[in-house]
Design an enzyme around this catalytic site. Structure first.
Site: not given
Ligand code: FAD
Ligand code: NAD
Length: 475
Positions: A188, A278, A452, A191
């Site tokens: 699988g 899975v 920034h 995630v």
């Protein structure tokens, strides 16, 4: 029978414990029943998430990432050290300490909020009664005006690949190896597979991931999935798509895994440890008496309406045991909403703005619809992307891989989805969730001043790029 409590919650995972605390905050007399027993053999609150899910996996991801950075990227900063070593025992003990601290913290929150914590197994009977079987075997029946079911989920098992807790494991086993497996197999590429595969790969395992579907990360935006596949391949994760696993056999200390590859050819891999990841299914075994009046849907989940009401009066269900993404924060939000509804307030959860994060390196995060989902639904869209490679802060961090992509409605400019891969996108996605909750346009995001130098400038520039006016790249 006179109700003993205003609210009884069954399950103390992130859905149930949050529901219990919110109900108690609202002045409701609340009990929370949970049957989880921790590694030390004692009852532990927090459910899958705190004990064997979100938190321990992130602790191991962090440790393994630090180790990997020391080996591979510190030298770019001019930093050198002796040959790095990893003490897996210390890493796992650190993870256990974090788990203990957090699960113990729930106990303290329960006390402070006067939630009655009951260790044992709960079963919903008819008439809003709950049978509780304590860990010592004693049984009692409690009742409440409202019941909230929050029994969570359990891993899906593949027939022919039974978990043995040592060689063939689920998430619990994969969080607790005492040494780095030389060859780590994962079934699988979802995630859990990607996160746990990353942990053990960074620590030196050869990792092979067998995925049944032909597409990688099919629920992600295609541009993001493409970058993720490229990066994971570069890291040495061997992800094989379109593979059908037939069986696995433990032979001595090895696991032999038989599968059919994408061309239909039979193949075998031999690994030292095999993780089966899975998917998970709703955990409802033994939760409902036959006459409890709560219906399940065809997927075995507790059937609920948009406000998490079940088919039985004043019985609610939340979290992994109902429809929707199996994510801790979704369950917690439902817990708050249901507690507020019980208290006569207007709780609500918007399932369209639940953020997803995959804590790999780079991280993957998204909210809302992908470009393809919009196109398939006939929704006209404009998109804007901006790479972290052009972001000063990302360069300073030495983490320039990835991008932010914004999907906006072509006519109204409303943001319909945001998809990211890159450094700290688990944090950056929050701004986009807020924007979508406030029904922002991409122009709204573009006109907001972003500090920034920060990574969030990538969100700003991607929003500008929707209108082909990004500043720091040629549009
Ligand atoms: P659970 O957390 O499963 O809790 C349910 C609780 O109810 C358990 O303690 C269970 O023992 C108890 N229970 C069940 N039946 C009864 C009963 N009859 N009587 C008494 N008690 C009962 N999600 C994220 O959002 N972010 C992540 O990073 C993330 N990482 C994950 C990593 C792994 C390895 C795994 C396995 C899952 C991860 N998840 C993550 C998913 C997340 O853990 C779940 O979505 C979340 O735990 C669901 O919460 P819940 O309260 O519905 O259920
Ligand atoms: P998943 O649904 O994410 O992935 C399962 C994968 O296994 C899918 O790609 C599926 O196609 C594949 N698969 C299914 N059957 C197969 C088979 N027979 N052979 C090979 N591949 C097969 O499920 P998961 O990774 O087990 O995680 C369960 C859930 O836990 C996730 O869906 C998520 O909701 C939650 N979770 C979340 C996080 C996070 O938020 N960062 C982390 C871990 C888990």
């Amino acid at each position: 029978m006179q109700a003993l409590y205003d609210v009884i919650v069954i399950g103390a995972g992130p859905a149930g414990y949050v529901a219990a605390i919110r109900a108690a905050q609202l002045g409701l007399k609340t009990a929370c029943i949970d049957d989880f027993v921790g590694k030390d053999g004692k009852p532990a609150l927090g459910g899958t998430c705190l004990n064997v899910g979100c938190i321990p996996s992130k602790a191991l991801l962090e440790s393994s990432q630090q180790f990997h950075a020391l080996q591979h990227s510190f030298k770019d900063h001019g930093i050198s050290a002796g040959e790095p070593t990893m003490d897996v025992g210390v890493m796992v003990a650190r993870k256990d300490k974090i788990v203990k601290q957090l699960t113990g913290g729930i106990g303290m929150l329960f006390k402070a909020n006067k939630v009655q914590s009951i260790a044992g197994r709960g079963k919903l009977l008819s008439g809003k009664r709950v049978e509780v079987t304590r860990h010592d075997g004693t049984v009692e029946t409690l009742s409440a005006s409202h019941i909230i079911l929050a029994s969570g989920s359990v891993p899906i098992q593949i027939p022919g690949l039974p978990f043995d807790g040592k060689h063939i494991v689920d998430n619990v086993g994969a969080l607790d190896f005492d040494v780095v497996p030389r060859r780590f197999g994962v079934i699988g590429a979802g995630v859990i597979g990607l996160e746990m595969g990353s942990v053990w790969k960074r620590l030196g395992a050869e990792v092979t991931i067998l995925e049944a579907l032909p597409d990688f990360l099919g629920s992600c935006d295609a541009d993001i999935a493409r970058i993720a596949a490229r990066e994971f391949k570069k890291q040495g994760l061997d992800i094989k798509l379109g593979c059908k696993v037939n069986a696995a056999e433990v032979r001595g200390e090895e696991v032999h895994v038989g599968y059919t590859d994408a061309k239909g050819e039979p193949q075998t891999i031999v690994v030292d440890r095999l993780l089966v990841a899975v998917g998970r299914r709703a955990h409802t075994r033994g939760l409902l008496a036959d006459d409890a009046g709560v219906s399940l849907n065809p997927r075995g989940q507790i059937e609920v309406d948009e406000h998490n009401r079940t088919s039985a009066d004043d019985v609610w269900a939340i979290g992994d045991c109902v429809r929707g993404p199996m994510l801790a924060h979704r369950g917690s939000e439902e817990g708050i909403a249901v507690a507020e509804r019980i208290a006569g307030k207007a709780g609500h959860v918007n399932l369209d703005t639940i953020p997803w994060v995959i804590y790999t390196e780079p991280e993957v995060a998204w909210v809302g619809k992908t470009e393809k989902e919009c196109k398939d639904a006939g929704i006209p869209v404009r998109t804007g992307s901006f790479p972290f490679a052009a972001i000063g802060r990302a360069m300073a961090m030495n983490e320039t891989c990835g991008q932010v992509k914004i999907v906006a409605h072509a006519d109204t400019d409303r943001v319909l989805g945001v998809h990211m891969i890159g450094p700290m996108v688990s944090e950056l996605i929050a701004e986009c969730v807020v924007a979508m909750e406030f029904q922002a346009s991409s122009e709204d995001l573009a006109r907001i001043c972003h500090a920034h130098p920060t990574l969030s400038e990538a969100v700003h520039e991607a929003a500008l790029a929707v209108d082909k006016r990004a500043i720091h790249r040629v549009n």
